[in-house]
Design a protein around this motif. Structure first.
Motif, mmCIF file in Angstrom:
data_model
loop_
_atom_site.group_PDB
_atom_site.id
_atom_site.type_symbol
_atom_site.label_atom_id
_atom_site.label_comp_id
_atom_site.label_asym_id
_atom_site.label_seq_id
_atom_site.Cartn_x
_atom_site.Cartn_y
_atom_site.Cartn_z
ATOM 1 N N ALA A 111 -7.508 3.078 0.459
ATOM 2 C CA ALA A 111 -6.581 2.040 0.896
ATOM 3 C C ALA A 111 -7.299 0.723 1.176
ATOM 4 C CB ALA A 111 -5.827 2.501 2.140
ATOM 5 N N TRP B 291 -9.265 2.423 9.111
ATOM 6 C CA TRP B 291 -8.752 3.602 9.807
ATOM 7 C C TRP B 291 -8.607 3.322 11.304
ATOM 8 C CZ3 TRP B 291 -11.661 8.930 9.851
ATOM 9 C CH2 TRP B 291 -10.746 9.956 10.090
ATOM 10 N N SER C 230 -8.336 8.555 2.548
ATOM 11 C CA SER C 230 -7.169 7.701 2.336
ATOM 12 C C SER C 230 -7.482 6.275 2.779
ATOM 13 C CB SER C 230 -5.975 8.234 3.119
ATOM 14 O OG SER C 230 -5.585 9.483 2.646
ATOM 15 N N TYR D 240 -6.332 -2.555 -0.704
ATOM 16 C CA TYR D 240 -5.940 -3.695 0.127
ATOM 17 C C TYR D 240 -6.750 -4.940 -0.245
ATOM 18 C CZ TYR D 240 -5.614 -6.548 4.379
ATOM 19 O OH TYR D 240 -5.464 -7.582 5.258
ATOM 20 N N VAL E 184 -0.476 6.414 3.191
ATOM 21 C CA VAL E 184 -0.452 5.224 4.034
ATOM 22 C C VAL E 184 1.005 4.876 4.306
ATOM 23 C CG1 VAL E 184 -1.040 2.773 4.188
ATOM 24 C CG2 VAL E 184 -2.605 4.347 3.078
ATOM 25 N N VAL F 108 -2.625 5.914 8.542
ATOM 26 C CA VAL F 108 -3.443 6.331 7.401
ATOM 27 C C VAL F 108 -3.824 7.787 7.641
ATOM 28 C CG1 VAL F 108 -5.564 5.913 6.099
ATOM 29 C CG2 VAL F 108 -4.327 3.996 7.072
ATOM 30 N N MET G 72 0.123 4.452 -2.414
ATOM 31 C CA MET G 72 -0.479 5.640 -1.794
ATOM 32 C C MET G 72 0.515 6.239 -0.814
ATOM 33 S SD MET G 72 -4.262 4.267 -0.790
ATOM 34 C CE MET G 72 -4.713 5.886 -0.213
ATOM 35 N N LEU H 186 0.797 -1.236 0.000
ATOM 36 C CA LEU H 186 0.000 0.000 0.000
ATOM 37 C C LEU H 186 0.824 1.278 0.000
ATOM 38 C CD1 LEU H 186 -3.102 -0.777 2.227
ATOM 39 C CD2 LEU H 186 -3.018 -0.403 -0.230
#
Length: 117
Positions: A95, A75, A91, A99, A24, A86, A21, A17
């Motif tokens: 994510a 989160w 996000s 994922y 993250v 995160v 991103m 991840l």
């Protein structure tokens, strides 16, 4: 053995991840293993209760509210595990989707369907 392989696949998905991103972060492999374990426990114990409690909203949104639940739980795990961060809800939303896609793809490639690994 299959359970351990699934856990390792989920940890690998968490490690991938941060490369996709920048919002993250996962500090190391140990953090990814712990976060994958906590995420599995949260999804097993808390997610069904939340899905049941939010069933009317989920029904009205044609199931899309489940994505919000996944993001909130992702989160939550990021706040619980040191070294896994995160940046915010959106996000976490993206994510959680990434994922799921990464862990599904790795599981499809690495685990056979007959149940033997």
């Amino acid at each position: 053995m299959r359970l351990i392989l699934t856990w390792l696949i989920n940890a690998a998905a968490l490690l991938a991840l941060p490369y996709l991103m920048h919002s993250v972060t996962v500090t190391n492999i140990g953090t990814a293993l712990i976060a994958a374990l906590v995420l599995a426990l949260v999804n097993t114990l808390i997610r069904p209760v939340l899905v049941l409690l939010t069933l009317p909203v989920t029904f009205l949104s044609l199931g899309l509210f489940v994505l919000v639940i996944n993001a909130l739980l992702f989160w939550l795990v990021a706040t619980m595990v040191d070294g896994f961060h995160v940046a915010g809800f959106w996000s976490a939303f993206l994510a959680a989707i990434l994922y799921s896609v990464i862990s599904w793809a790795l599981s499809t490639l690495l685990l056979r369907k007959d149940g033997n690994s």
